[in-house]
Design a protein around this motif. Structure first.
Motif, short mmCIF file in Angstrom:
data_model
loop_
_atom_site.label_atom_id
_atom_site.label_comp_id
_atom_site.label_asym_id
_atom_site.label_seq_id
_atom_site.Cartn_x
_atom_site.Cartn_y
_atom_site.Cartn_z
N GLU A 67 0.92 -1.33 0.04
CA GLU A 67 0.08 0.03 -0.05
C GLU A 67 0.91 1.07 0.02
O GLU A 67 0.68 2.26 -0.60
CB GLU A 67 -1.01 0.19 1.27
N SER A 68 2.01 1.17 0.78
CA SER A 68 2.69 2.39 0.87
C SER A 68 3.60 2.69 -0.54
O SER A 68 3.72 3.74 -0.76
CB SER A 68 4.01 2.27 1.98
N PHE A 69 3.91 1.42 -1.21
CA PHE A 69 4.96 1.50 -2.35
C PHE A 69 3.81 2.08 -3.77
O PHE A 69 4.10 2.87 -4.30
CB PHE A 69 5.29 0.09 -2.70
N HIS A 70 2.37 1.81 -3.53
CA HIS A 70 1.64 2.20 -4.60
C HIS A 70 1.42 3.78 -4.11
O HIS A 70 1.29 4.31 -5.40
CB HIS A 70 0.31 1.27 -4.33
N LEU A 71 1.28 4.26 -3.13
CA LEU A 71 0.94 5.59 -2.77
C LEU A 71 2.11 6.30 -3.23
O LEU A 71 2.27 7.65 -3.94
CB LEU A 71 0.81 5.90 -1.40
N ASP A 72 3.34 5.92 -2.93
CA ASP A 72 4.65 6.50 -3.18
C ASP A 72 4.84 6.61 -4.95
O ASP A 72 5.16 7.67 -5.53
CB ASP A 72 5.88 5.81 -2.95
N LEU A 73 4.28 5.77 -5.58
CA LEU A 73 4.31 5.49 -7.22
C LEU A 73 3.46 6.51 -7.48
O LEU A 73 3.68 7.30 -8.54
CB LEU A 73 3.97 4.27 -7.42
N ARG A 74 2.12 6.68 -6.79
CA ARG A 74 1.10 7.51 -7.36
C ARG A 74 1.77 8.96 -7.20
O ARG A 74 1.32 9.77 -8.00
CB ARG A 74 0.15 7.31 -6.64
N ASN A 75 2.43 9.18 -6.37
CA ASN A 75 2.88 10.72 -6.05
C ASN A 75 3.99 11.06 -7.27
O ASN A 75 4.07 12.18 -7.64
CB ASN A 75 3.64 10.83 -4.90
N VAL A 76 4.58 9.92 -7.54
CA VAL A 76 5.89 10.42 -8.56
C VAL A 76 4.68 10.45 -10.08
O VAL A 76 5.34 11.47 -10.69
CB VAL A 76 6.67 8.94 -8.68
N GLN A 77 4.00 9.41 -10.16
CA GLN A 77 3.05 9.58 -11.45
C GLN A 77 2.32 11.03 -11.62
O GLN A 77 2.30 11.53 -12.59
CB GLN A 77 2.46 8.41 -11.58
N GLU A 78 1.72 11.39 -10.43
CA GLU A 78 1.11 12.79 -10.41
C GLU A 78 2.04 13.82 -10.82
O GLU A 78 1.48 14.64 -11.66
CB GLU A 78 0.54 12.86 -9.19
N ALA A 79 3.27 13.82 -10.27
CA ALA A 79 4.04 15.17 -10.61
C ALA A 79 4.46 14.86 -12.18
O ALA A 79 4.53 15.83 -12.92
CB ALA A 79 5.40 14.76 -9.91
N THR A 80 4.63 13.57 -12.74
CA THR A 80 4.89 13.54 -14.05
C THR A 80 3.70 13.81 -14.77
O THR A 80 3.74 14.58 -15.88
CB THR A 80 5.31 12.17 -14.28
N ALA A 81 2.46 13.55 -14.57
CA ALA A 81 1.44 13.78 -15.24
C ALA A 81 1.02 15.36 -15.40
O ALA A 81 0.54 15.87 -16.24
CB ALA A 81 0.19 13.16 -14.55
N GLN A 82 1.49 16.04 -14.30
CA GLN A 82 0.92 17.37 -14.15
C GLN A 82 2.18 18.07 -15.27
O GLN A 82 1.41 19.21 -15.99
CB GLN A 82 1.53 18.12 -12.87
N SER A 83 3.20 17.82 -15.33
CA SER A 83 3.95 18.25 -16.52
C SER A 83 3.63 17.87 -17.80
O SER A 83 3.48 18.74 -18.69
CB SER A 83 5.54 17.69 -16.48
N LEU A 84 3.30 16.86 -18.18
CA LEU A 84 2.33 16.31 -19.51
C LEU A 84 1.28 17.07 -19.86
O LEU A 84 1.12 17.59 -20.88
CB LEU A 84 2.12 14.73 -19.26
N ARG A 85 0.44 17.32 -18.93
CA ARG A 85 -0.81 18.00 -18.93
C ARG A 85 -0.46 19.41 -19.33
O ARG A 85 -1.17 20.11 -20.09
CB ARG A 85 -1.80 18.28 -17.74
#
Length: 503
Positions: A67-85
């Protein structure tokens, strides 16, 4: 059960980079990347998971860890997605990226890989081995278009699923592998190892996607930094964007991305490619030419080789002679495909030299498929008699004025268009030529816009003025401004086709 693993604090030893003897990135980045690409190409997902499972098994992790790993992954991906948007919303990123030189594209991707390898994941640079789609050669293919497609795919997966794990059939083959695949060691005997790799696979999948997120985040940061600071490698691209307008910059980028990465293989007899024949097609080469000349002549079958023999035997083993079939290594324009195919086909039809380059001086205007007006016939005869002149204009008192273009790129585009409408092989080209002439010669002594348009009407019909005015209006709408279509494309035409042109 409480989480037992702090992912940010734990990094396992570099098993894979050690196994494959990967060069230190600080020593030679290009060699580092080349060795990693070779290692990835030679490995299976099972190989990678086996190496990972040598130091941990499913019992190493608690459920709360996942659960902790998935949350950490989501945080990294959210930062990447913001840049892509942000970059996709602004609308010009794709064009800018595709217009960049391949060396600059490679630099940004390598920087992303280097920094992702240093980011907090379990396996550091070894995480590259989990991502067969994230290689420089793959992302730079099709002129860099694969990188843009990968960005869009990442954003689509992120916004449509949670957890956002990018699918990859190569990696997913290891999703349910048994454990162990090796002999128990003395260390292993101290405890009972789990016979499952499902949790290890899930953790590796999370780290695979985390590595990809970091890679994209750092690559985008590198690109955006160069755009913001107008860095050296970005200056020419930004100049194209600002001086030619979005329409032509986009068209040029699309054309550039349609270049082939390598020549086609075609049967020297029937001209078919392996793709034309279908799955399992295996082409032969002439063994004599290959052994004596290190030169390959391809055939799809023994039948085609025998049928072509009366022609090929004259040069077999003596000279490097092929038919220069479209798209093959013997074709000087082999790299041009997709949107550029019609242009390449047209250039193949232009007069050439023995080295395969287009002879600019010999792009003439005769013969004509139809009937010219007397004024157009006079123009054609004068141009055929004076190969250096690009056009002849006439003052009000009928004094000829030679129009000669110094810019090779503009000269090439001008002459290609001139040839099309003066030989009536296409119902186009006149407007672009007229626009260019008017831009450069309207204020020449003895000439004016009205005088030039009157001449063009006499040569090509009374509706010529109307056509040219409409063309100029559309040019302004496309962002050409006070320039011309031919002028705006000349520099970039030479970047792509310059090696194929001879004066």
């Amino acid at each position: 059960m409480a989480s037992t693993v702090d992912q940010a604090a734990v990094q396992f030893p570099p098993l894979l980079s050690k196994k494959f003897n990967i060069t230190d990135i600080k020593q030679d980045m290009l060699k580092w990347d080349k060795e990693w690409e070779a290692a990835i190409a030679s490995s299976t997902a099972a190989d990678v998971l086996k190496e990972i499972s040598r130091v941990l098994d499913d019992s190493f992790f608690a459920l709360d860890d996942l659960e902790s790993f998935h949350l950490d992954l989501r945080n990294v991906q959210e930062a990447t997605a913001q840049s892509l948007r942000k970059i996709f919303h602004e609308g010009h990123f794709k064009t800018i990226w595709l217009l960049l030189d391949a060396s600059e594209q490679r630099r940004h991707i390598l920087e992303g890989l280097e920094k992702a390898s240093e980011a907090p994941t379990f396996w550091g640079q070894d995480s590259r081995a989990l991502c067969p789609e994230v290689t420089v050669s793959n992302l730079l293919s099709e002129g860099g278009k694969r990188f843009v497609v990968f960005l869009a795919h990442f954003l689509e997966v992120f916004e449509s699923s949670d957890p956002a794990l990018l699918p990859n059939s190569w990696w997913e083959q290891a999703s349910d592998m048994p454990n162990p695949w090796w002999e128990q060691t003395a260390h292993d005997a101290e405890r009972k190892r789990s016979e499952s790799t499902k949790i290890v696979f899930e953790v590796a999948s999370i780290n695979r996607n985390k590595f990809i997120g970091f890679f994209l985040l750092f690559s985008l940061a590198s690109i955006l930094h160069d755009i913001t600071h107008r860095s050296k490698g970005m200056k020419d691209v930004l100049a194209v964007m600002e001086n030619t307008g979005a329409y032509f910059a986009h068209s040029l980028a699309q054309a550039k991305s349609s270049l082939r990465d390598k020549p086609l293989v075609r049967c020297e007899n029937c001209t078919k490619t392996p793709e034309d024949i279908g799955q399992g097609a295996r082409f032969m080469v002439c063994s004599t030419c290959k052994s004596k000349l290190q030169f390959e002549v391809h055939y799809c079958s023994q039948f085609c080789q025998n049928e072509d023999w009366p022609i090929h035997k004259k040069a077999c083993g003596k000279k490097k002679v092929s038919k220069g079939l479209s798209g093959t290594k013997g074709d000087n324009l082999w790299q041009f495909s997709g949107q550029l195919s019609p242009i390449a086909d047209m250039m193949r039809d232009l007069p050439g030299n023995q080295d395969g380059t287009v002879s600019l001086a010999n792009i003439g205007v005769s013969p004509c498929k139809g009937q010219r007006s007397p004024a157009a016939e006079r123009q054609a005869k004068m141009l055929e008699a004076d190969k250096d002149a690009d056009y002849f204009l006439f003052t009000a008192s009928d004094v000829p004025v030679r129009f000669v273009i110094d810019d090779l790129g503009a000269k090439m585009i001008f002459r290609i268009n001139r040839r099309m409408f003066m030989t009536q092989t296409a119902d186009s080209g006149l407007e672009a030529v007229a626009e260019y002439i008017l831009k450069h010669m309207s204020e020449y002594p003895g000439l004016s816009r009205d005088i030039i348009l009157k001449q063009l009407c006499a040569e090509y019909g009374n509706n010529t003025t109307e056509k040219v005015v409409e063309w100029e209006r559309k040019s302004r709408e496309r962002g050409i401004g006070t320039g011309t279509v031919i002028g705006s494309l000349s520099k970039d035409f030479m970047k792509i086709f310059g090696h194929t042109i001879s004066n």
